[in-house]
Enzyme design. Structure first.
Site, short mmCIF file in Angstrom:
data_model
loop_
_atom_site.label_atom_id
_atom_site.label_comp_id
_atom_site.label_asym_id
_atom_site.label_seq_id
_atom_site.Cartn_x
_atom_site.Cartn_y
_atom_site.Cartn_z
N TYR A 102 -20.85 0.46 -26.90
CA TYR A 102 -20.50 -0.64 -27.56
C TYR A 102 -21.05 -2.42 -27.24
O TYR A 102 -21.14 -2.06 -25.90
CB TYR A 102 -19.14 -0.52 -27.25
CG TYR A 102 -18.37 -1.61 -27.33
CD1 TYR A 102 -18.30 -1.95 -28.80
CD2 TYR A 102 -17.40 -2.18 -26.61
CE1 TYR A 102 -17.03 -2.56 -29.00
CE2 TYR A 102 -17.07 -3.86 -26.47
CZ TYR A 102 -16.76 -4.16 -28.14
OH TYR A 102 -15.70 -4.94 -28.48
N LYS A 154 -7.64 0.89 -29.53
CA LYS A 154 -8.46 0.99 -30.84
C LYS A 154 -7.33 2.10 -30.71
O LYS A 154 -6.02 1.56 -31.68
CB LYS A 154 -9.56 1.37 -30.58
CG LYS A 154 -10.69 0.69 -30.06
CD LYS A 154 -10.95 -0.21 -31.48
CE LYS A 154 -11.62 -1.64 -30.31
NZ LYS A 154 -13.36 -1.32 -29.63
N ARG A 160 2.94 -5.22 -8.65
CA ARG A 160 1.97 -5.96 -9.94
C ARG A 160 1.10 -5.99 -10.68
O ARG A 160 0.94 -5.96 -11.47
CB ARG A 160 1.77 -7.95 -9.30
CG ARG A 160 1.69 -8.69 -10.70
CD ARG A 160 1.43 -9.45 -9.81
NE ARG A 160 2.65 -10.31 -9.23
CZ ARG A 160 2.00 -11.61 -8.08
NH1 ARG A 160 1.15 -11.97 -8.32
NH2 ARG A 160 3.02 -11.96 -7.57
N ASP A 188 -16.98 6.49 -22.49
CA ASP A 188 -16.24 5.53 -23.11
C ASP A 188 -15.58 6.72 -24.55
O ASP A 188 -16.52 6.77 -25.76
CB ASP A 188 -17.33 4.84 -24.12
CG ASP A 188 -16.43 3.75 -24.70
OD1 ASP A 188 -14.98 4.21 -25.17
OD2 ASP A 188 -16.80 2.43 -24.64
C1 LIG Z 1 -13.48 -1.91 -28.84
C2 LIG Z 1 -13.90 -1.29 -27.37
C3 LIG Z 1 -14.42 -1.51 -26.57
C4 LIG Z 1 -14.02 -3.04 -25.29
O1 LIG Z 1 -12.67 -2.54 -25.81
P1 LIG Z 1 -11.96 -4.07 -25.89
O2 LIG Z 1 -10.49 -3.80 -25.86
O3 LIG Z 1 -12.05 -4.97 -27.08
O4 LIG Z 1 -12.00 -4.76 -24.53
C5 LIG Z 1 -15.48 -0.24 -25.13
N1 LIG Z 1 -15.73 0.38 -25.91
C6 LIG Z 1 -15.83 0.61 -26.85
C7 LIG Z 1 -16.43 1.65 -28.01
C8 LIG Z 1 -15.06 0.08 -28.07
O5 LIG Z 1 -15.07 0.07 -29.63
#
Ligand SMILES: *Cc1c(COP(=O)(O)O)cnc(C)c1O
Length: 384
Positions: free
Chosen positions: A102, A199, A48, A174
């Site tokens: 972020y 994104k 799941r 990230d």
């Molecule tokens: C938008 C974003 C996030 C968080 O993602 P969500 O899908 O909105 O929870 C994390 N890191 C960066 C660089 C982002 O632009």
């Protein structure tokens, strides 16, 4: 067929497809079942969270794009990052994290970590020495973001990976702004790559999702925490994400090309005082960006000259939307001082270089002549 030998757009289109054995349809069937038979089946995991057929298969595409063994899909970028952090940090551990991050990640660390007794240090800068200075005996994870929001600073990925390796500390990145089309941090030695799939992976401003890619061993560890936290994504959205990712390479390459043209044009514009884009030679980290990125990405920011009101400028844009999110096929802008950095004081914003004139620009796939014309007319409306 080995995924390594496949081209980028072939991976985007085909890796992780689910075959429709029953009707021989051209696209992956969507399996919505949240319950599966247990008789005569070797069930290692409850099917799941993170391992329904659509999730398991789409994870293969993400792993192939990030050059890793495995990946996991989450309900949001924040679910991905929070689960990843909590898989590697427990009571008494310490996180070293970049000072420009972020905003949601900053809030998660500041608001939740004290409740768990997890310690953290935000670096003083984004150079490798700044990370080294912040390391303590109980540091278990180093987390970076590059290019980072909103000034597109570039962190030396290889230097951070080596720093982590030399001290037996895990490293994570990230990679949302670059996407795997423009940057492959695993090849530079980073242990874990996370994405807000909201994104570029989604790319059409209609999906909220997240992902982490790493070795099978690391993903197993994150999975074990993920099943307790439950940040799972609905298979309907997983299916939409698979459809979106087929064009990831095409979209991001087109956006990156547009961004380069727009940055060059903005840099020469009389009413723009500064452009922050890692692909410009004027960017302080241009050489580093060139050495570690395959392309410079489609995010930038620029400053309007002092006489021009940034709020009125955005109000006057007709084609380019002012929008809180980014990375869609449509171009968008925001004012960091009114949004992501609104809670800082003027002095704090000045200290990190976020002026009231600063506009963050997420470049889409439109024709650049139309983007230029839109910016031009918005500027002429607010100039005397
Ligand atoms: C938008 C974003 C996030 C968080 O993602 P969500 O899908 O909105 O929870 C994390 N890191 C960066 C660089 C982002 O632009």
């Amino acid at each position: 067929m080995s995924n390594k030998k496949l081209g980028l757009n072939t991976i985007c289109t085909h890796v992780g497809e689910l075959k429709d054995e029953q009707f021989k349809g051209a696209v992956s069937p969507m399996y919505l079942s949240s319950s599966y038979e247990f008789l005569d089946v070797e069930i290692k995991r409850y099917p799941r969270y993170f391992n329904t057929p659509n999730q398991e298969y789409l994870s293969k595409k993400i792993a192939a794009l990030e050059h890793t063994e495995a990946a996991m899909i989450f309900g949001s970028g924040m679910a991905a990052i929070s689960t990843m952090f909590l898989a590697f940090l427990k009571h008494g551990d310490h996180l070293v994290v970049q000072n420009t991050l972020y905003g949601g990640t900053v809030n998660f660390i500041k608001e939740e970590f004290p409740k768990y007794g997890i310690e953290y240090t935000f670096t003083n800068g984004y150079k490798a020495e700044d990370f080294e200075d912040a390391i303590k005996s109980n540091t278990k994870l180093i987390h970076i973001e590059t290019p980072s929001n909103p000034l597109m600073t570039i962190t030396d990925i290889k230097a951070i990976a080596n720093l982590g390796k030399s001290k037996s500390i895990y490293t994570s990145i990230d990679n949302t702004f670059a996407s795997p089309i423009n940057q492959n941090p695993i090849d530079l030695g980073i242990d874990m790559v996370m994405h807000s799939a909201t994104k570029y992976f989604g790319g059409h401003s209609d999906i909220c999702a997240g992902a982490v890619a790493s070795s099978e061993e690391v993903i197993e560890r994150i999975w074990n925490v993920g099943k307790n936290l439950g940040g799972n994504l609905s298979d309907m959205t997983v299916w939409m994400l698979e459809r979106s990712m087929k064009t990831l390479g095409l979209r991001v390459k087109a956006q990156t090309k547009n961004a380069f043209k727009m940055a060059k044009w903005l840099e020469k514009h009389a009413k723009i005082s500064k452009v922050y884009y890692p692909g410009l030679k004027s960017h302080p980290d241009y050489k580093l960006a060139k050495s570690q990125m395959n392309g410079f990405g489609a995010m930038m920011s620029f400053e309007l000259i002092g006489e021009l009101d940034a709020y009125k400028f955005q109000k006057n844009l007709k084609l380019i939307k002012s929008s809180m999110s980014l990375a869609g096929v449509e171009s968008t802008v925001i004012s960091p001082h009114l949004t992501s950095h609104a809670l800082l004081t003027q002095e704090e914003r000045d200290a990190i270089g976020i002026s009231d004139q600063l506009i963050r620009f997420s470049v889409g796939i439109e024709n650049t002549k139309d983007l230029k014309a839109d910016i031009e007319q918005a500027i002429s409306h607010i100039s005397n």
